[in-house]
Design a protein around this motif. Sequence first.
Motif, PDB file in Angstrom:
ATOM      1  N   GLY A  96      -9.654  -5.092   1.151  1.00  0.00           N
ATOM      2  CA  GLY A  96      -8.339  -4.624   1.579  1.00  0.00           C
ATOM      3  C   GLY A  96      -7.499  -4.142   0.413  1.00  0.00           C
ATOM      4  O   GLY A  96      -6.863  -3.076   0.483  1.00  0.00           O
ATOM      5  N   PHE A  97      -7.482  -4.911  -0.670  1.00  0.00           N
ATOM      6  CA  PHE A  97      -6.724  -4.491  -1.852  1.00  0.00           C
ATOM      7  C   PHE A  97      -7.286  -3.200  -2.421  1.00  0.00           C
ATOM      8  O   PHE A  97      -6.537  -2.274  -2.772  1.00  0.00           O
ATOM      9  N   THR A  98      -8.610  -3.128  -2.525  1.00  0.00           N
ATOM     10  CA  THR A  98      -9.256  -1.958  -3.111  1.00  0.00           C
ATOM     11  C   THR A  98      -8.978  -0.710  -2.292  1.00  0.00           C
ATOM     12  O   THR A  98      -8.649   0.354  -2.846  1.00  0.00           O
ATOM     13  N   HIS A  99      -9.095  -0.823  -0.987  1.00  0.00           N
ATOM     14  CA  HIS A  99      -8.842   0.332  -0.123  1.00  0.00           C
ATOM     15  C   HIS A  99      -7.406   0.819  -0.277  1.00  0.00           C
ATOM     16  O   HIS A  99      -7.151   2.033  -0.387  1.00  0.00           O
ATOM     17  N   ALA A 100      -6.471  -0.104  -0.303  1.00  0.00           N
ATOM     18  CA  ALA A 100      -5.062   0.286  -0.447  1.00  0.00           C
ATOM     19  C   ALA A 100      -4.821   0.950  -1.797  1.00  0.00           C
ATOM     20  O   ALA A 100      -4.146   1.993  -1.871  1.00  0.00           O
ATOM     21  N   TRP A 101      -5.388   0.385  -2.870  1.00  0.00           N
ATOM     22  CA  TRP A 101      -5.158   0.968  -4.191  1.00  0.00           C
ATOM     23  C   TRP A 101      -5.779   2.354  -4.301  1.00  0.00           C
ATOM     24  O   TRP A 101      -5.132   3.294  -4.791  1.00  0.00           O
ATOM     25  N   LEU A 102      -7.005   2.512  -3.847  1.00  0.00           N
ATOM     26  CA  LEU A 102      -7.669   3.809  -3.948  1.00  0.00           C
ATOM     27  C   LEU A 102      -6.961   4.865  -3.101  1.00  0.00           C
ATOM     28  O   LEU A 102      -6.820   6.016  -3.524  1.00  0.00           O
ATOM     29  N   THR A 103      -6.515   4.492  -1.925  1.00  0.00           N
ATOM     30  CA  THR A 103      -5.823   5.445  -1.043  1.00  0.00           C
ATOM     31  C   THR A 103      -4.522   5.928  -1.668  1.00  0.00           C
ATOM     32  O   THR A 103      -4.169   7.106  -1.577  1.00  0.00           O
ATOM     33  N   GLN A 104      -3.821   5.039  -2.340  1.00  0.00           N
ATOM     34  CA  GLN A 104      -2.511   5.369  -2.899  1.00  0.00           C
ATOM     35  C   GLN A 104      -2.583   6.059  -4.260  1.00  0.00           C
ATOM     36  O   GLN A 104      -1.647   6.769  -4.643  1.00  0.00           O
ATOM     37  N   ASN A 105      -3.696   5.870  -4.992  1.00  0.00           N
ATOM     38  CA  ASN A 105      -3.702   6.273  -6.399  1.00  0.00           C
ATOM     39  C   ASN A 105      -4.816   7.231  -6.805  1.00  0.00           C
ATOM     40  O   ASN A 105      -4.867   7.622  -7.982  1.00  0.00           O
TER      41      ASN A 105
END
Length: 226
Positions: A182-191
Motif C-alpha cells: 500500500g505504501f509503495t503503490h501510493a508513493w510510486l503513483t504520486q512521485n
Amino acid sequence: MTESAHGTAVPSALSWDPVVLWSKPESERAGTPLLVLFHGYMANEEDLMGLTDHLPSEFTVVSVRAPLAVGQGFSWFPLSREDDYSVERVVESVSAVSAWLDTVREAHSSVSILGFSQGMAVATSLLRHRPADFACVVGLSGFAVPSEGHSFFRDDDAAAAPARFFWGRDQEDQVITPEMIGFTHAWLTQNTRLTKILYPNMLHSINLQELSHVREFLTMTVLNPR
C-alpha cells in the motif's frame, strides 16, 4: 565501517568496496547505458545475472552484492520486523551504493537501476535520494521504505520531475506485506511516471512475460526515448 545504535557493523559510504559482476569486459563498457541490478534478501550478486540474456544487448549490466552477510546470502539492511531495523540503516546502505555509483557512472551514457524484492527498496531509495540521476527504474516484486521524515529522501524533488518507473508483481505474492504494498503503490503513483503490471501465478519471483515487458520498457525509455 561504522556502528549502528545496536552496535552492529554497517558499511560506510567511504569504505564500502562491493563485489560486483559485469556483463561486458571493461574494454566494451565505455559509452554504453548502464543497468545496475540489486538482488533480494539472502541472495547475492549472481542471483540476477541470468536476466542479462533477456535484456537489451546495448546495456552494460552490473550486479552488486549487498554488504551484510545473512545466512547463505546477503542483505542490504535488516528487515523491518527485526530489532535492529531503522531508516538510518537503510540510509547507511544506500549512501554506500550511491557513493560507489559515482565511481562508475561517468563511463556510461546513462544509469538505470533494477531491484528485486529488498533490492527494489534500494532502487527506490536511490531514486528518492538523487531523483535526477537515473534514466529509469525497474522494481520487481518489491517495495519502497517509509522515510519517517529523514532528509535523505528528497520526495518533493522526485515528484517535481517524476522518473519513468516499471513495477511488476503478483497480487498473490505473500512475501511483501499488504502494508508495504500500500505504501509503495501510493508513493510510486504520486512521485513517478508509473507503468504497473500484475502477473498472475508468478508469486514472489520473475517470469518470462515480465522480462519481455522489462526489455520493452528499457528499450523505449533509454534506447529509443520519445
